[in-house]
Structure formats: structure tokens, C-alpha cells
Design an enzyme around this catalytic site. Structure first.
Site, mmCIF file in Angstrom:
data_model
loop_
_atom_site.group_PDB
_atom_site.id
_atom_site.type_symbol
_atom_site.label_atom_id
_atom_site.label_comp_id
_atom_site.label_asym_id
_atom_site.label_seq_id
_atom_site.Cartn_x
_atom_site.Cartn_y
_atom_site.Cartn_z
ATOM 1 N N CYS A 333 0.854 -1.230 0.033
ATOM 2 C CA CYS A 333 -0.010 -0.035 -0.082
ATOM 3 C C CYS A 333 0.782 1.377 0.006
ATOM 4 O O CYS A 333 0.535 2.150 -0.856
ATOM 5 C CB CYS A 333 -0.934 0.058 1.100
ATOM 6 S SG CYS A 333 -0.134 0.028 2.856
ATOM 7 N N HIS A 383 -2.977 0.825 7.060
ATOM 8 C CA HIS A 383 -3.143 0.896 5.486
ATOM 9 C C HIS A 383 -3.388 2.484 4.901
ATOM 10 O O HIS A 383 -3.644 3.285 5.632
ATOM 11 C CB HIS A 383 -4.551 -0.010 5.330
ATOM 12 C CG HIS A 383 -4.792 -0.175 3.799
ATOM 13 N ND1 HIS A 383 -3.803 -0.881 2.832
ATOM 14 C CD2 HIS A 383 -5.717 0.099 3.079
ATOM 15 C CE1 HIS A 383 -4.358 -0.813 1.674
ATOM 16 N NE2 HIS A 383 -5.561 -0.344 1.818
ATOM 17 N N GLU A 395 -5.842 1.474 -4.445
ATOM 18 C CA GLU A 395 -5.239 0.798 -3.338
ATOM 19 C C GLU A 395 -4.559 -0.572 -3.630
ATOM 20 O O GLU A 395 -4.649 -1.195 -4.699
ATOM 21 C CB GLU A 395 -6.110 0.444 -2.235
ATOM 22 C CG GLU A 395 -7.078 -0.519 -2.530
ATOM 23 C CD GLU A 395 -8.131 -0.991 -1.347
ATOM 24 O OE1 GLU A 395 -7.568 -0.618 -0.030
ATOM 25 O OE2 GLU A 395 -8.817 -1.605 -1.426
#
Length: 421
Positions: A333, A383, A395
Site C-alpha cells: 500500500c 493501510h 489501493e
């Protein structure tokens, strides 16, 4: 861009007609398709949250497996130590037993010598008696010396017997102590063996629980992918219907212009019809978003990604290793953010927790395309994703997945966005 033929006056004043009207979907068709897309989107969002919770549980179970394995390792070390001590105790007990046997034999030898001495003395007294020892005396003084010598020999034998008996007692005591030490060592070994069995059982249970959770995760991933596919189809349908409606509206506007031109031509009037258009500027945020869009479908690889593109992932000793991330070239990420923002000359650290403070924080209600969104658990950011507008984000979600567009998930989201540009 959709090109639409507009009405205009042709050569020699002849009006050029627009083509026949394209399909015009009803409001109900468009509304129903939007409702279906919203339903699919909600299902994807729900599954995404479930998957996030399942991944969190899987991480907990992985930690539990590692803990149980460490306990099993400790039990193994303790067992090896107990086995070594038990072996030492067995050798000590065996040596003590051998020493006691040797001491016993020496005692028997001394006893035999003493018995022989006593018997010889008795025979001398009874047969030749002590007189044979005394008859050779030259004087009274010599007679006394020979009597003292006989007494000394007898006393020496008795002293030797007493020492041997003491030695035998000491060896017997050592033998007893060695046996007791062996019993304690054997008990410790049994306890260590039981502890090892318990630790192994606990480890097996933890591994099984983790495998079951991994299976549940795989099921959720598969279900989520299926609903994402359905969402893509539903959104495509919405886009198709809206495109058809736009084409129809463009056709209708062209038809009205044609009618107006024909009417003006019929009345002998003239006029000029200009063309007006607009173009949106790209901007730094658009540059970042476009770069992220350019790597859609790239595999997720934990630890992967830099300013130049996807890189080989690294080992994490857990989930990423199970998915073989260290053999994949891709992004995690934060690696995706590094690559995307590098297009605008912004260089970020490879850690989402630091990226959250790389720019100005704004409330989620004010987020705009190009902002970074973050998710946290227990106060720790885990994240990051790039907001691209219309409730969507790009993402690199988790091991086994790929870079994708997804609806913004609000479960566990940090209540602010980070604006770098």
C-alpha cells in the site's frame, strides 16, 4: 469523446439533416441500474470490511502460532536439559553401585585375612600355643616385645576392618544419594516430556485455527472478487445507459438546432453558429492519479514498490510469506503511494504511518482527488489508499490481491485525509 453531427447549412443553402435518433433509455432503466450498482457496491464494501476483520484475526492467529512455537521450543530445550541431567544421574548411580561392590569385596578380603590371623593365633596357642612364640625369647625383655608385637598385629587388622566398614558405609550413602538424584532427574524428565507434548498439542491447535482462518479469508477474497466483478458490470451498465442518454440528448440538441436553422433558412434569415468547448487542466493531483491508474492489476507484494515502479517483495515471516510475496514483483500500500507521488516530484517514506504526516491533514468531509486516506487499528495506521473522487480510491490492499479501484471503506478509517499537493 463522443462526436455528434450537428445541423449546419450546406453548400447552396441546403440543410444537412442529423442522423436518426439513438436509443434513449428510460429514467426507470437508469435509476434501476444505479440501484443495482449501489447494492453491489454496498456488498463489496461489506465484504471488504469483513475481509479486513478476517485479516486482522488471521494476524492474531499467526502471532498465537508464533507464541506457541516459542513455548514448544522452550519445552524442547527443557526436555533436552532434563534428559542430559537424567543421563548424568544414571551414570553417577551406576558408578556408585560399582564402588559399593568394590568396597564390599575389599571388606570380605580384610575379613578373610582377619579370620586367618585369628585361626593361626588360636592354633599356635592350642597346639604350640603362644609358647612357640615365646620359647625363642632370649630374655624377659624379649619375651615382652614378642607379646606386644602379637597384640599390635591384631590391633592393625581390626583398624583396617573398621576403615573398610566406614568406606563401605560411605559408598552405600553415595549410592543411595545417586539413586535419589536419579529419581529426581527421571521425574524432571517425565515432566519435561509432558510439557513438550502439551506445547506441541497447543502449537498444532494454533496452526489448525490459523489454517481454518486462512480458508475463511480465501473464501471472502473469492466472494469479494465475484462481487467486484458484478459491480464492474453494474457500473458499466450504468455508464452505458448514461452514455446512451447523453448521445440522445446530444442528438436532440442537434435536431433542435437543425429545426431552428431550417426555420431561419425558410424565413430568409442568416446567422452564424459558433462552436464552444472546454478542456480540464491536469494538475499535480491528476498526474499522481494517472500514474496510479497506470499500474492497475499489478500484484500486491509486501515491501514492494519505489519511486521507479514495482519491486520484488520481502519476507515478513507470516502472511506475506504464505502468499509468496518475496517472489512477486509488485506494490504494497505505501509502495504504491511512493510510486504515484513521485510523478509529481514528491518522495514519501515507505511506511504508511509516516505518510500520514507527509502533508496537511483535512477532514474527510473535505477530501478531494489526490488526497491520501488511512486506516488504523488500536491507534496504529496499517493501510493507505489514494482518493480519486466519486467515492472511489486506488489501493494495493493485501497479499494475494492486486492494485485496484475500490469504493472508499469507512470501517476503521482515520477521520482525516492527508493532502500533499
Amino acid at each position: 469523446m463522443i462526436l455528434v453531427t450537428v445541423a449546419m447549412l450546406g453548400v447552396a443553402g441546403t440543410a444537412v439533416a442529423v442522423p436518426p435518433p439513438p436509443p434513449n433509455p428510460s429514467n426507470s432503466d437508469i435509476s434501476n441500474s444505479k440501484a443495482q450498482a449501489r447494492t453491489k457496491s454496498a456488498k463489496v464494501g461489506k465484504l471488504t470490511n469483513q475481509l479486513a476483520a478476517a485479516e486482522s484475526r488471521l494476524e492474531e492467529l499467526q502471532a498465537d502460532v508464533e507464541t506457541k512455537m516459542e513455548i514448544a521450543n522452550k519445552a524442547l530445550v527443557d526436555l533436552q536439559t532434563a534428559q542430559t541431567r537424567a543421563q548424568q544421574a544414571r551414570r553417577a548411580a551406576e558408578q556408585a553401585r560399582k564402588d559399593a561392590v568394590v568396597a564390599g569385596k575389599r571388606i570380605e578380603t580384610v575379613r578373610g585375612d582377619l579370620d586367618e590371623f585369628a585361626a593361626a593365633s588360636y592354633r599356635q596357642r592350642s597346639m604350640v600355643g603362644s609358647m612357640s612364640a615365646y620359647m625363642g625369647a632370649k630374655s624377659p625383655e624379649d619375651l615382652l616385645e614378642r607379646s606386644s608385637l602379637l597384640n599390635a598385629v591384631s590391633s592393625s587388622q581390626l583398624d583396617s576392618l573398621q576403615l573398610m566398614q566406614q568406606a563401605q558405609v560411605e559408598k552405600a550413602n553415595k549410592d543411595s544419594a545417586a539413586r535419589q538424584a536419579l529419581q529426581v532427574a527421571q521425574q524432571k524428565q517425565r515432566e519435561a516430556e509432558q510439557a513438550k507434548r502439551n506445547a506441541d498439542t497447543a502449537t498444532q491447535a494454533a496452526v489448525q485455527a490459523r489454517q481454518q482462518q486462512a480458508g475463511e479469508n480465501s473464501r471472502l477474497v473469492a466472494a469479494k472478487k465475484e462481487y467486484e466483478r458484478q459491480l464492474d458490470l453494474a457500473q458499466a451498465k450504468v455508464g452505458s445507459l448514461q452514455s446512451q442518454r447523453q448521445k440522445y440528448n446530444n442528438w436532440l440538441a442537434a435536431k433542435r438546432r437543425e429545426d431552428a436553422a431550417n426555420a431561419q433558412h425558410a424565413s430568409g434569415g442568416g446567422g452564424h453558429h459558433g462552436h464552444h468547448g472546454s478542456a480540464a487542466g491536469s494538475g499535480s493531483a491528476r498526474t499522481v492519479i494517472n500514474r496510479a491508474l497506470g499500474v492497475l492489476g499489478t500484484p500486491y507484494a509486501w515491501g514492494g514498490g519505489n519511486a521507479y515502479g514495482p519491486t520484488l517483495g520481502i519476507r515478513d515471516g507470516g502472511i506475506a510469506d504464505m502468499y509468496g510475496d518475496y517472489n512477486k514483483v509488485g506494490f504494497d500500500c505505501s509502495g504504491l503511494m511512493i510510486y504515484s507521488f513521485a510523478a509529481a516530484g514528491v518522495y514519501l517514506p515507505h511506511y504508511s504511518g509516516y505518510q500520514a504526516y507527509a502533508g496537511r491533514r483535512v477532514p474527510l468531509s473535505q477530501m478531494r482527488p489526490g488526497d491520501m486516506l488511512f486506516w488504523a487499528s488500536g491507534g496504529v495506521i496499517h493501510h493507505v489508499a489514494l482518493y480519486i473522487g466519486n467515492g472511489q480510491m486506488i489501493e494495493a490492499p493485501y497479499s494475494g490481491s492486486h492494485v485496484r479501484i475500490a469504493p472508499v471503506r469507512y470501517g476503521g478509517i482515520v477521520p482525516y485525509a492527508t493532502r500533499v499537493l
